[in-house]
Design a protein around this motif. Sequence first.
Motif, PDB file in Angstrom:
ATOM      1  N   MET A  59       1.040  -1.419   0.276  1.00 57.11           N
ATOM      2  CA  MET A  59       0.361  -0.083  -0.237  1.00 57.11           C
ATOM      3  C   MET A  59       0.513   1.542  -0.039  1.00 57.11           C
ATOM      4  O   MET A  59       0.653   1.966  -0.881  1.00 57.11           O
ATOM      5  CB  MET A  59      -0.941  -0.174   1.279  1.00 57.11           C
ATOM      6  CG  MET A  59      -2.493  -1.195   1.020  1.00 57.11           C
ATOM      7  SD  MET A  59      -3.545  -0.691   2.490  1.00 57.11           S
ATOM      8  CE  MET A  59      -2.384  -1.574   3.733  1.00 57.11           C
ATOM      9  N   LEU A  60       1.630   1.259   0.285  1.00 54.34           N
ATOM     10  CA  LEU A  60       2.928   2.616   0.665  1.00 54.34           C
ATOM     11  C   LEU A  60       3.639   2.905  -0.764  1.00 54.34           C
ATOM     12  O   LEU A  60       3.436   3.738  -1.230  1.00 54.34           O
ATOM     13  CB  LEU A  60       3.949   2.312   2.089  1.00 54.34           C
ATOM     14  CG  LEU A  60       3.211   2.615   3.045  1.00 54.34           C
ATOM     15  CD1 LEU A  60       4.419   1.514   4.231  1.00 54.34           C
ATOM     16  CD2 LEU A  60       3.662   3.735   3.303  1.00 54.34           C
ATOM     17  N   ASP A  61       4.172   1.702  -1.473  1.00 52.45           N
ATOM     18  CA  ASP A  61       4.608   1.493  -2.708  1.00 52.45           C
ATOM     19  C   ASP A  61       3.065   2.203  -3.449  1.00 52.45           C
ATOM     20  O   ASP A  61       4.055   3.046  -4.283  1.00 52.45           O
ATOM     21  CB  ASP A  61       4.843   0.206  -3.396  1.00 52.45           C
ATOM     22  CG  ASP A  61       5.800  -0.309  -2.894  1.00 52.45           C
ATOM     23  OD1 ASP A  61       6.942   0.630  -2.171  1.00 52.45           O
ATOM     24  OD2 ASP A  61       6.089  -1.709  -2.332  1.00 52.45           O
ATOM     25  N   ILE A  62       2.164   1.538  -3.629  1.00 48.63           N
ATOM     26  CA  ILE A  62       1.097   2.279  -4.613  1.00 48.63           C
ATOM     27  C   ILE A  62       1.374   4.347  -4.069  1.00 48.63           C
ATOM     28  O   ILE A  62       1.159   4.545  -5.090  1.00 48.63           O
ATOM     29  CB  ILE A  62       0.089   1.452  -4.169  1.00 48.63           C
ATOM     30  CG1 ILE A  62      -0.081   0.642  -4.265  1.00 48.63           C
ATOM     31  CG2 ILE A  62      -0.892   2.592  -4.967  1.00 48.63           C
ATOM     32  CD1 ILE A  62      -1.007  -0.694  -3.833  1.00 48.63           C
ATOM     33  N   ALA A  63       0.718   4.267  -2.258  1.00 48.91           N
ATOM     34  CA  ALA A  63       0.748   6.139  -2.643  1.00 48.91           C
ATOM     35  C   ALA A  63       1.652   6.528  -2.561  1.00 48.91           C
ATOM     36  O   ALA A  63       1.734   7.975  -3.443  1.00 48.91           O
ATOM     37  CB  ALA A  63       0.832   5.486  -0.612  1.00 48.91           C
ATOM     38  N   ILE A  64       3.295   5.796  -3.151  1.00 48.28           N
ATOM     39  CA  ILE A  64       3.908   6.868  -3.160  1.00 48.28           C
ATOM     40  C   ILE A  64       4.387   7.042  -5.435  1.00 48.28           C
ATOM     41  O   ILE A  64       5.105   7.749  -5.274  1.00 48.28           O
ATOM     42  CB  ILE A  64       4.804   6.640  -2.316  1.00 48.28           C
ATOM     43  CG1 ILE A  64       6.123   5.692  -3.499  1.00 48.28           C
ATOM     44  CG2 ILE A  64       5.142   7.095  -1.228  1.00 48.28           C
ATOM     45  CD1 ILE A  64       7.317   5.644  -2.938  1.00 48.28           C
ATOM     46  N   ALA A  65       3.781   5.913  -5.662  1.00 43.14           N
ATOM     47  CA  ALA A  65       3.969   6.037  -6.731  1.00 43.14           C
ATOM     48  C   ALA A  65       3.712   8.109  -7.550  1.00 43.14           C
ATOM     49  O   ALA A  65       2.953   8.253  -6.931  1.00 43.14           O
ATOM     50  CB  ALA A  65       2.950   5.230  -7.939  1.00 43.14           C
ATOM     51  N   GLY A  66       4.998   8.224  -8.138  1.00 46.02           N
ATOM     52  CA  GLY A  66       4.574   9.571  -8.839  1.00 46.02           C
ATOM     53  C   GLY A  66       4.663  10.458  -8.011  1.00 46.02           C
ATOM     54  O   GLY A  66       4.634  11.779  -8.218  1.00 46.02           O
ATOM     55  N   SER A  67       5.550   9.851  -6.797  1.00 43.19           N
ATOM     56  CA  SER A  67       6.207  11.239  -5.217  1.00 43.19           C
ATOM     57  C   SER A  67       6.913  11.265  -6.183  1.00 43.19           C
ATOM     58  O   SER A  67       8.349  10.681  -6.533  1.00 43.19           O
ATOM     59  CB  SER A  67       5.247  11.009  -4.620  1.00 43.19           C
ATOM     60  OG  SER A  67       4.659  10.284  -4.388  1.00 43.19           O
ATOM     61  N   GLU A  68       7.332  12.887  -5.482  1.00 40.15           N
ATOM     62  CA  GLU A  68       8.966  12.987  -5.714  1.00 40.15           C
ATOM     63  C   GLU A  68       9.085  13.287  -4.702  1.00 40.15           C
ATOM     64  O   GLU A  68       8.935  14.258  -3.950  1.00 40.15           O
ATOM     65  CB  GLU A  68       8.801  14.306  -6.790  1.00 40.15           C
ATOM     66  CG  GLU A  68      10.533  15.169  -6.999  1.00 40.15           C
ATOM     67  CD  GLU A  68      10.053  16.246  -7.707  1.00 40.15           C
ATOM     68  OE1 GLU A  68      11.025  16.587  -7.450  1.00 40.15           O
ATOM     69  OE2 GLU A  68       9.814  16.174  -9.054  1.00 40.15           O
ATOM     70  N   GLY A  69      10.364  12.919  -3.768  1.00 36.19           N
ATOM     71  CA  GLY A  69      11.099  13.354  -2.387  1.00 36.19           C
ATOM     72  C   GLY A  69      10.536  12.651  -2.203  1.00 36.19           C
ATOM     73  O   GLY A  69      11.202  12.340  -0.766  1.00 36.19           O
ATOM     74  N   ILE A  70       9.338  11.736  -2.339  1.00 40.60           N
ATOM     75  CA  ILE A  70       8.982  10.480  -0.626  1.00 40.60           C
ATOM     76  C   ILE A  70       9.388   8.896  -1.431  1.00 40.60           C
ATOM     77  O   ILE A  70       8.968   8.364  -2.314  1.00 40.60           O
ATOM     78  CB  ILE A  70       7.432  10.911  -0.719  1.00 40.60           C
ATOM     79  CG1 ILE A  70       6.874  12.222  -0.728  1.00 40.60           C
ATOM     80  CG2 ILE A  70       6.914  10.450   0.560  1.00 40.60           C
ATOM     81  CD1 ILE A  70       5.586  13.135  -0.213  1.00 40.60           C
TER      82      ILE A  70
END
Length: 193
Positions: A59-70
């Motif tokens: 779920m964390l991997d899904i949440a950060i998809a496309g995030s910059e710097g997270i």
Amino acid sequence: MNIGILGGSFNPVHIGHMMVASYLRQFCGFDEVWLMLSPLNPLKVNSSELIPDVIRLKMLDIAIAGSEGIQVCDIELSMPRPSYTINTLRYLAKRYPRHTFKLIIGSDNWKIFSQWRDSEAILSEFGVVIYPRPGYPLGNIYDDNVDVVNAPSADISSTFIRKAIARGKNMNYFLPEGVFNFINNNNLYGTKA
């Protein structure tokens, strides 16, 4: 690089977590914020609602998809349990000697921070950034290794999310994109579809 460590059970990760991580990354001088998945919080040892590590990690991997710097940090999954933050921070500092690490906690955790193992060592060796949590006001803090940031906050918790999902509520707008679908598709938290 200057790294902020935002730890938690992330059971599940929600928009409040992501808002804080994004704000701290963009406005508080961190090059990156790492969401550190905790397999077993020593102060919540009897949590029967904790779903398996690998699922919370997904779920964390899904949440950060496309995030910059997270980023997601899963280092505690391979460490002895229960996991103590001081051990994790020292391990990260040794593993990544070119980075500096600072712990990020909510004002709710600051209220019990003295109960954390080696809390004084965390302060002196790494420092702490505190963000507001509704219902947990901060008094004056006079410590050079503590920064208080006025990050936007949402009065939302993983407990609220789990209970709402179990009652069949649509939590799509409370979770990062894709996480609610993952929960539904895997029948997590007593999903009623």
